[in-house]
Design a protein around this motif. Sequence first.
Motif, PDB file in Angstrom:
ATOM      1  N   ARG A 100       5.454   4.560   4.540  1.00  0.00           N
ATOM      2  CA  ARG A 100       5.433   3.403   5.765  1.00  0.00           C
ATOM      3  C   ARG A 100       6.685   2.732   5.444  1.00  0.00           C
ATOM      4  O   ARG A 100       6.742   1.890   4.333  1.00  0.00           O
ATOM      5  N   PHE A 101       7.685   2.559   6.504  1.00  0.00           N
ATOM      6  CA  PHE A 101       8.713   1.733   6.454  1.00  0.00           C
ATOM      7  C   PHE A 101       8.973   1.226   7.772  1.00  0.00           C
ATOM      8  O   PHE A 101       8.454   1.647   8.726  1.00  0.00           O
ATOM      9  N   PHE A 102      10.264   0.318   7.445  1.00  0.00           N
ATOM     10  CA  PHE A 102      10.860  -0.062   8.867  1.00  0.00           C
ATOM     11  C   PHE A 102      12.141  -0.475   8.232  1.00  0.00           C
ATOM     12  O   PHE A 102      12.586  -0.642   7.176  1.00  0.00           O
ATOM     13  N   VAL A 103      13.098  -0.429   9.349  1.00  0.00           N
ATOM     14  CA  VAL A 103      14.501  -0.742   9.176  1.00  0.00           C
ATOM     15  C   VAL A 103      14.845  -1.913   9.780  1.00  0.00           C
ATOM     16  O   VAL A 103      14.331  -2.300  10.683  1.00  0.00           O
ATOM     17  N   SER A 104      15.454  -2.870   8.783  1.00  0.00           N
ATOM     18  CA  SER A 104      15.494  -4.228   9.273  1.00  0.00           C
ATOM     19  C   SER A 104      16.294  -4.320  10.193  1.00  0.00           C
ATOM     20  O   SER A 104      17.428  -3.585  10.705  1.00  0.00           O
ATOM     21  N   THR A 105      16.232  -5.374  11.221  1.00  0.00           N
ATOM     22  CA  THR A 105      16.913  -5.660  12.386  1.00  0.00           C
ATOM     23  C   THR A 105      18.326  -6.242  12.057  1.00  0.00           C
ATOM     24  O   THR A 105      19.390  -6.399  12.692  1.00  0.00           O
ATOM     25  N   ASP A 106      18.524  -6.535  10.697  1.00  0.00           N
ATOM     26  CA  ASP A 106      19.823  -6.953  10.097  1.00  0.00           C
ATOM     27  C   ASP A 106      20.872  -5.894   9.931  1.00  0.00           C
ATOM     28  O   ASP A 106      21.842  -6.099   9.473  1.00  0.00           O
ATOM     29  N   LEU A 107      20.339  -4.740   9.830  1.00  0.00           N
ATOM     30  CA  LEU A 107      21.263  -3.746   9.665  1.00  0.00           C
ATOM     31  C   LEU A 107      22.512  -3.676  10.462  1.00  0.00           C
ATOM     32  O   LEU A 107      22.392  -3.909  11.792  1.00  0.00           O
ATOM     33  N   PRO A 108      23.684  -3.260   9.815  1.00  0.00           N
ATOM     34  CA  PRO A 108      24.823  -3.580  10.567  1.00  0.00           C
ATOM     35  C   PRO A 108      24.866  -2.486  11.799  1.00  0.00           C
ATOM     36  O   PRO A 108      24.567  -1.418  11.980  1.00  0.00           O
ATOM     37  N   PRO A 109      25.471  -2.956  12.738  1.00  0.00           N
ATOM     38  CA  PRO A 109      25.303  -2.364  14.338  1.00  0.00           C
ATOM     39  C   PRO A 109      26.208  -1.160  14.204  1.00  0.00           C
ATOM     40  O   PRO A 109      25.936  -0.303  15.020  1.00  0.00           O
ATOM     41  N   GLU A 110      27.141  -0.648  13.212  1.00  0.00           N
ATOM     42  CA  GLU A 110      27.944   0.397  13.121  1.00  0.00           C
ATOM     43  C   GLU A 110      27.032   1.404  12.488  1.00  0.00           C
ATOM     44  O   GLU A 110      27.557   2.470  12.621  1.00  0.00           O
ATOM     45  N   VAL A 111      25.844   1.201  11.840  1.00  0.00           N
ATOM     46  CA  VAL A 111      25.176   2.075  11.182  1.00  0.00           C
ATOM     47  C   VAL A 111      24.179   2.777  12.251  1.00  0.00           C
ATOM     48  O   VAL A 111      23.080   1.882  12.669  1.00  0.00           O
ATOM     49  N   HIS A 112      24.109   3.920  12.596  1.00  0.00           N
ATOM     50  CA  HIS A 112      23.383   4.522  13.714  1.00  0.00           C
ATOM     51  C   HIS A 112      22.646   5.521  12.906  1.00  0.00           C
ATOM     52  O   HIS A 112      21.472   6.273  13.621  1.00  0.00           O
ATOM     53  N   GLU A 113      22.853   5.975  11.773  1.00  0.00           N
ATOM     54  CA  GLU A 113      21.963   7.044  10.895  1.00  0.00           C
ATOM     55  C   GLU A 113      21.988   6.723   9.457  1.00  0.00           C
ATOM     56  O   GLU A 113      23.159   6.435   8.870  1.00  0.00           O
ATOM     57  N   LEU A 114      20.611   6.979   8.869  1.00  0.00           N
ATOM     58  CA  LEU A 114      20.760   6.693   7.385  1.00  0.00           C
ATOM     59  C   LEU A 114      19.860   7.973   6.860  1.00  0.00           C
ATOM     60  O   LEU A 114      19.127   8.521   7.713  1.00  0.00           O
ATOM     61  N   THR A 115      20.056   8.483   5.610  1.00  0.00           N
ATOM     62  CA  THR A 115      19.359   9.297   4.950  1.00  0.00           C
ATOM     63  C   THR A 115      18.694   8.856   3.849  1.00  0.00           C
ATOM     64  O   THR A 115      19.221   8.150   2.927  1.00  0.00           O
ATOM     65  N   LEU A 116      17.359   8.943   3.729  1.00  0.00           N
ATOM     66  CA  LEU A 116      16.345   8.566   2.819  1.00  0.00           C
ATOM     67  C   LEU A 116      16.258   9.889   1.785  1.00  0.00           C
ATOM     68  O   LEU A 116      15.775  10.858   2.341  1.00  0.00           O
ATOM     69  N   SER A 117      16.618   9.937   0.591  1.00  0.00           N
ATOM     70  CA  SER A 117      16.388  11.152  -0.247  1.00  0.00           C
ATOM     71  C   SER A 117      15.671  10.753  -1.563  1.00  0.00           C
ATOM     72  O   SER A 117      15.745   9.845  -1.956  1.00  0.00           O
ATOM     73  N   TYR A 118      14.842  11.589  -1.557  1.00  0.00           N
ATOM     74  CA  TYR A 118      13.717  11.465  -2.768  1.00  0.00           C
ATOM     75  C   TYR A 118      13.958  12.486  -3.686  1.00  0.00           C
ATOM     76  O   TYR A 118      14.008  13.721  -3.328  1.00  0.00           O
ATOM     77  N   SER A 119      14.191  12.226  -5.112  1.00  0.00           N
ATOM     78  CA  SER A 119      14.266  13.387  -6.034  1.00  0.00           C
ATOM     79  C   SER A 119      12.898  13.113  -6.881  1.00  0.00           C
ATOM     80  O   SER A 119      12.703  11.940  -7.578  1.00  0.00           O
ATOM     81  N   PHE A 120      12.397  14.164  -7.203  1.00  0.00           N
ATOM     82  CA  PHE A 120      10.988  13.990  -7.902  1.00  0.00           C
ATOM     83  C   PHE A 120      11.288  14.353  -9.590  1.00  0.00           C
ATOM     84  O   PHE A 120      11.786  15.454  -9.629  1.00  0.00           O
ATOM     85  N   PHE A 121      11.259  13.638 -10.438  1.00  0.00           N
ATOM     86  CA  PHE A 121      11.458  14.035 -11.846  1.00  0.00           C
ATOM     87  C   PHE A 121      10.109  14.057 -12.570  1.00  0.00           C
ATOM     88  O   PHE A 121       9.068  13.675 -12.431  1.00  0.00           O
ATOM     89  N   PRO A 122      10.026  15.146 -13.360  1.00  0.00           N
ATOM     90  CA  PRO A 122       8.999  15.193 -14.647  1.00  0.00           C
ATOM     91  C   PRO A 122       8.701  13.971 -15.255  1.00  0.00           C
ATOM     92  O   PRO A 122       9.633  13.331 -15.806  1.00  0.00           O
ATOM     93  N   VAL A 123       7.477  13.482 -15.573  1.00  0.00           N
ATOM     94  CA  VAL A 123       7.349  12.428 -16.258  1.00  0.00           C
ATOM     95  C   VAL A 123       6.223  12.864 -17.322  1.00  0.00           C
ATOM     96  O   VAL A 123       5.134  13.491 -17.234  1.00  0.00           O
ATOM     97  N   SER A 124       6.492  12.512 -18.689  1.00  0.00           N
ATOM     98  CA  SER A 124       5.607  12.863 -19.908  1.00  0.00           C
ATOM     99  C   SER A 124       4.631  11.530 -19.884  1.00  0.00           C
ATOM    100  O   SER A 124       5.152  10.417 -19.732  1.00  0.00           O
ATOM    101  N   GLU A 125       3.440  12.053 -20.057  1.00  0.00           N
ATOM    102  CA  GLU A 125       2.380  10.609 -20.235  1.00  0.00           C
ATOM    103  C   GLU A 125       2.769   9.907 -21.313  1.00  0.00           C
ATOM    104  O   GLU A 125       2.564  10.100 -22.422  1.00  0.00           O
TER     105      GLU A 125
END
Length: 177
Positions: free
Chosen positions: A152-177
């Motif tokens: 769940r997210f929102f893009v802030s209204t303060d986002l610069p007006p020239e930005v019309h597209e953004l990419t959210l990338s997730y990389s999953f890494f292994p974690v040892s307990e």
Amino acid sequence: MVNQQQSQANKKLALKLVWVIAGALVFAFALVPLYDVICSVTGLNGKTSNTATTATAQKVDTSREVTVQFVSSVMSGLGWNFYPKQNSVTVHPGQVTSVMFEAKNITNEVVVGQAIPSVTPGIASAHLKKIECFCFTRQSLKPGEMKELPLRFFVSTDLPPEVHELTLSYSFFPVSE
């Protein structure tokens, strides 16, 4: 007498070199957390905050639309399939949006992973506010188990007006307990 003076000078030089090496090691180890702090504060390198943001009463800017694309990857050794259920969404700045990701353990053992997010362009990373995210905690999957992971997210209204597209990338890494 000359040999004794030379020996004293060599000892002083050796001591100075030890201090220089020790200082360089301390500096090198301090760079990693310092880099993380600078990237988190400035949004450099697309780093996003790893803490939840509360959805404050922010007015939705219906005069603008921003496309948020989702990209996922799994680092070797994790043994998961991981992908967004939607490749992109179009939102108005200030609008709270929910999307789902899916993770499946394709191994025969319990596997624990941690998602690391990044945003491009870097200038937008400080304006993507996550309210709920699977990246806040480690995820554990039993053999063959599949989980839907909410974001769940929102893009802030303060986002610069020239930005019309953004990419959210997730990389999953292994974690040892």
